[in-house]
Design a protein around this motif. Structure first.
Motif, short mmCIF file in Angstrom:
data_model
loop_
_atom_site.label_atom_id
_atom_site.label_comp_id
_atom_site.label_asym_id
_atom_site.label_seq_id
_atom_site.Cartn_x
_atom_site.Cartn_y
_atom_site.Cartn_z
N LYS A 62 -11.35 -1.61 -12.79
CA LYS A 62 -11.27 -2.88 -12.06
C LYS A 62 -10.38 -3.83 -12.82
CE LYS A 62 -14.21 -6.76 -10.50
NZ LYS A 62 -15.59 -7.28 -10.48
N ALA A 63 -9.57 -4.61 -12.08
CA ALA A 63 -8.70 -5.63 -12.66
C ALA A 63 -9.16 -7.01 -12.21
CB ALA A 63 -7.26 -5.41 -12.25
N ASP A 105 -17.53 -12.34 -16.46
CA ASP A 105 -17.27 -11.89 -15.09
C ASP A 105 -16.29 -12.87 -14.45
OD1 ASP A 105 -17.40 -10.39 -12.80
OD2 ASP A 105 -19.56 -10.58 -12.52
N ALA A 106 -15.79 -12.49 -13.29
CA ALA A 106 -14.92 -13.39 -12.54
C ALA A 106 -15.71 -14.61 -12.09
CB ALA A 106 -14.33 -12.66 -11.35
N PHE A 142 -9.48 -10.68 -8.15
CA PHE A 142 -10.01 -9.42 -8.63
C PHE A 142 -9.67 -8.31 -7.63
CE2 PHE A 142 -13.28 -11.27 -5.98
CZ PHE A 142 -13.80 -10.20 -5.26
N GLY A 143 -9.70 -7.10 -8.13
CA GLY A 143 -9.47 -5.94 -7.28
C GLY A 143 -10.76 -5.20 -7.02
N VAL A 144 -10.75 -4.34 -6.05
CA VAL A 144 -11.92 -3.52 -5.77
C VAL A 144 -12.07 -2.50 -6.89
CG1 VAL A 144 -11.72 -3.81 -3.29
CG2 VAL A 144 -10.56 -1.89 -4.40
N ILE A 145 -13.30 -2.09 -7.12
CA ILE A 145 -13.55 -1.06 -8.12
C ILE A 145 -13.12 0.28 -7.56
CG2 ILE A 145 -15.32 0.07 -9.53
CD1 ILE A 145 -16.95 -2.50 -9.38
N THR A 146 -12.22 0.96 -8.25
CA THR A 146 -11.73 2.25 -7.78
C THR A 146 -12.06 3.33 -8.82
OG1 THR A 146 -9.56 1.91 -8.81
CG2 THR A 146 -9.84 1.17 -6.53
N GLU A 147 -12.22 4.54 -8.36
CA GLU A 147 -12.45 5.66 -9.26
C GLU A 147 -11.15 6.43 -9.41
OE1 GLU A 147 -15.15 9.72 -9.67
OE2 GLU A 147 -15.95 7.98 -8.59
N GLN A 148 -10.73 6.61 -10.65
CA GLN A 148 -9.47 7.30 -10.91
C GLN A 148 -9.62 8.20 -12.13
OE1 GLN A 148 -5.77 5.24 -10.52
NE2 GLN A 148 -6.73 3.35 -9.78
N LEU A 207 -3.04 -0.78 -9.92
CA LEU A 207 -4.19 -1.58 -9.51
C LEU A 207 -3.69 -2.78 -8.73
CD1 LEU A 207 -6.12 -1.62 -12.92
CD2 LEU A 207 -6.56 -0.11 -10.97
N THR A 208 -4.51 -3.28 -7.80
CA THR A 208 -4.12 -4.43 -6.99
C THR A 208 -5.20 -5.48 -7.00
OG1 THR A 208 -2.82 -3.01 -5.50
CG2 THR A 208 -3.43 -5.19 -4.68
N LEU A 209 -4.80 -6.73 -7.25
CA LEU A 209 -5.70 -7.86 -7.10
C LEU A 209 -5.74 -8.23 -5.62
CD1 LEU A 209 -4.33 -9.87 -10.14
CD2 LEU A 209 -6.50 -8.63 -10.06
N SER A 210 -6.83 -7.91 -4.96
CA SER A 210 -6.88 -8.00 -3.50
C SER A 210 -7.81 -9.07 -2.96
CB SER A 210 -7.31 -6.64 -2.91
OG SER A 210 -8.54 -6.23 -3.47
N ASP A 211 -8.63 -9.67 -3.82
CA ASP A 211 -9.61 -10.65 -3.37
C ASP A 211 -9.64 -11.85 -4.31
OD1 ASP A 211 -11.22 -9.30 -1.07
OD2 ASP A 211 -11.10 -7.76 -2.63
N ARG A 212 -10.08 -12.97 -3.76
CA ARG A 212 -10.28 -14.17 -4.57
C ARG A 212 -11.76 -14.53 -4.53
NH1 ARG A 212 -6.53 -17.93 -6.02
NH2 ARG A 212 -5.13 -17.24 -4.37
N LYS A 213 -12.35 -14.75 -5.70
CA LYS A 213 -13.77 -15.09 -5.75
C LYS A 213 -13.97 -16.53 -5.30
CE LYS A 213 -17.85 -14.47 -8.64
NZ LYS A 213 -18.59 -15.61 -8.10
#
Length: 532
Positions: A118-119, A132-133, A139-145, A157-163
């Motif tokens: 996560k970023a 935490d944010a 922040f980006g979604v938690i991804t499994e890689q 990684l992509t920052l796709s949301d704002r808290k």
């Protein structure tokens, strides 16, 4: 110390975390290791973005649902790397090398396998405070890689949301305040707000009487949401259920960009103690029907809030009628953290005991689980300021030539700066201040300190408490120290501690209502409150 019990996750499943030297592993090939490339989604970018870019990685159970830095025995289960970035746009992503600055070590030393990643872009540099944010962060979604430490690949990684925090929901009989301090504003050269919440007694609206007032502040990591939705809500319910006497409770916010300011007059944070006693409290006493006298003003708080409650009383001994700190941060710098004696000359190493073993800072279930040096290195990755140890330096330290507080210790070696340690002891060691000024302040403090701590405190805070108690005894002073057997930092209030503290405060404000061997009857007590 931390006020929110996020430490208890999967600690029984993991080995203890000890001291880890933060450095790039020399065995890692210079060119052959993964890096991260972080982009921002087009819909989030209006202008170029700046902040601290943080990437976290874990292969522990549950990390797919929640991924944040951990503490205690599972501290090493979350890998963290970070750097400050500027000018981030959808067209200009940022590359982050996880072997430059990382915790618990360079990522090239991680085992190969599948990880959740996560970023976060910490836009206001307070991630180290909240772990935490926070509101406004990206922040980006938690991804499994798959992560292969020997592969020269770029992980995208992509920052796709704002808290965005929802509006506060106030409990009954609760009002917010936002007071601009002229003293603090002059210090900073801009408007500085003192904020918090006032919880009024259920009978307040239908009466004309004055009430004793309790000033409560929170521990490290808490915010206005915590004060309102947890502390104020619980206090209101206790009064409504008639489990505690009716008093006015002022919930003081002490979170700041530098951590917690502790309501101490500081060359770095400004004159918060002066602003509290000379500006905010007089302002509130004019607005509400408060007992505007020493025996009608009381202090309490837990953890860092406990230290603040203790400090405010000691530094303003005649202004308040008593303080009830619980598990306060060290009030005797002979045992500041994990046994560090800051009063020695030369001072010891902050990270290690004389025999070279790590100073253990966090304990759980009777076992030491994380070293002080380990915590410091974790904090350094999360940010230069706002973390627990940096927060202490902003409160206690002298100002350096660069305008920032002088560090107490070297982050790599743990070597303590003796000049800084001496400044801390002279200005903020409560035991030292009591010993130096007892003839003057002792008569004003006798019987006003009521400290409670668990014998199994998570941060060993029972140890400096015992030293402080002995200091007061040696001075011939009177104080109450209670050690609750087996209780930690986070379960201390189980068993009715809140109720006991409130009733003890009330008996000071309304001594006529004390009945030997019998509890105060609240209905009778309220009728005895003096009218306005």
């Amino acid at each position: 110390m931390r006020s929110i019990p996020r430490l208890f996750a999967v600690w029984l499943l993991l080995p203890p975390a000890t001291f880890v030297q933060l450095s790039v592993a020399e065995s890692c090939p210079a060119e052959q290791h993964p890096t991260f490339r972080v982009a921002v989604a087009p819909e989030l970018a209006g202008t170029a973005l700046s902040g601290r870019l943080i990437v976290m990685m874990s292969n522990q159970p549950g990390s797919a649902d929640k991924l944040a830095p951990s503490f205690g025995p599972d501290a090493h289960s979350v890998w963290v790397t970070a750097k400050d970035v500027h000018g981030l746009t959808p067209q200009r992503p940022v590359d982050l090398d996880p072997d430059v600055l990382a915790y618990p070590a360079a990522f090239c030393s991680a085992a190969a396998g599948n990880y959740t990643i996560k970023a976060v872009l910490d836009v206001d540099h307070n991630f180290a405070y909240y772990d935490d944010a926070s509101d406004g962060d990206l922040f980006g979604v938690i991804t499994e890689q798959n992560f292969n430490p020997a592969a020269s690949e770029r992980i995208l990684l992509t920052l796709s949301d704002r808290k965005t925090d929802p509006p506060l929901e106030l409990p009954p009989h609760t009002e917010l305040f936002d007071f601009v301090s002229s003293t603090l504003s002059e210090f900073w050269g801009r408007p500085i707000h003192m904020q918090g919440a006032v919880v009024l007694p259920p009978s307040y609206g239908g009466s004309k009487v004055r009430y004793p007032t309790v000033y409560l502040t929170h521990g490290f990591g808490a915010d206005m949401k915590y004060l309102v939705q947890r502390t104020a809500t619980n206090t209101n319910k206790l009064m409504e259920d008639k489990k505690i006497p009716e008093m006015i409770w002022v919930m003081l916010l002490q979170a700041s960009p530098t951590g917690t300011h502790e309501f101490a007059d500081s060359v770095n944070n400004g004159p918060w103690g002066k602003a509290l006693t000379m500006e905010l409290i007089p302002h509130l006493e004019k607005k509400y029907r408060m007992d505007a006298r020493p025996n009608g003003r009381f202090l309490t708080g837990h953890s860092s809030g406990g230290w603040a409650a203790l400090w405010i009383q000691v530094s303003h001994p005649g202004f308040f009628g008593g303080t009830w700190p619980t598990a306060p941060d060290p009030g005797d710098f002979r045992n500041f953290a994990a046994g560090s004696d800051l009063t020695k000359n030369p001072p010891p190493n902050f990270y290690r005991d004389a025999d070279g073993s790590p100073r253990m800072f966090i304990r759980m279930g009777g076992k030491d689980t994380q070293a002080l040096g380990d915590l410091a290195l974790q904090e350094r990755v999360l940010g230069d300021y706002g973390g627990q140890l940096a927060s202490f330096e902003w409160v206690f330290g002298p100002r350096g030539k660069d305008g920032r507080p002088m560090p107490l210790f070297d982050r790599d070696s743990g070597v303590i700066d003796p000049e800084v340690a001496e400044y801390w002891e002279k200005h903020y060691d409560i035991a030292n201040l009591l010993g130096t000024n007892w003839k003057k302040i002792g008569p004003l403090l006798n019987g006003k300190i009521h400290l409670t701590v668990g014998t199994a405190d998570t941060f060993h805070l029972d140890e400096p408490a015992r030293l402080l108690e002995q200091t007061i005894k040696d001075l011939g002073g009177k104080a109450s120290f209670t050690y609750v057997e087996g209780r930690s930092h986070f379960d201390l209030y189980q068993g009715g501690l809140s109720e006991r503290i409130a009733k003890e405060m009330y008996s000071v404000a309304r001594p006529a209502q004390r009945r030997r061997g019998h509890p105060v009857r609240l209905d009778d007590a309220q009728r005895a409150i003096p009218k306005q």
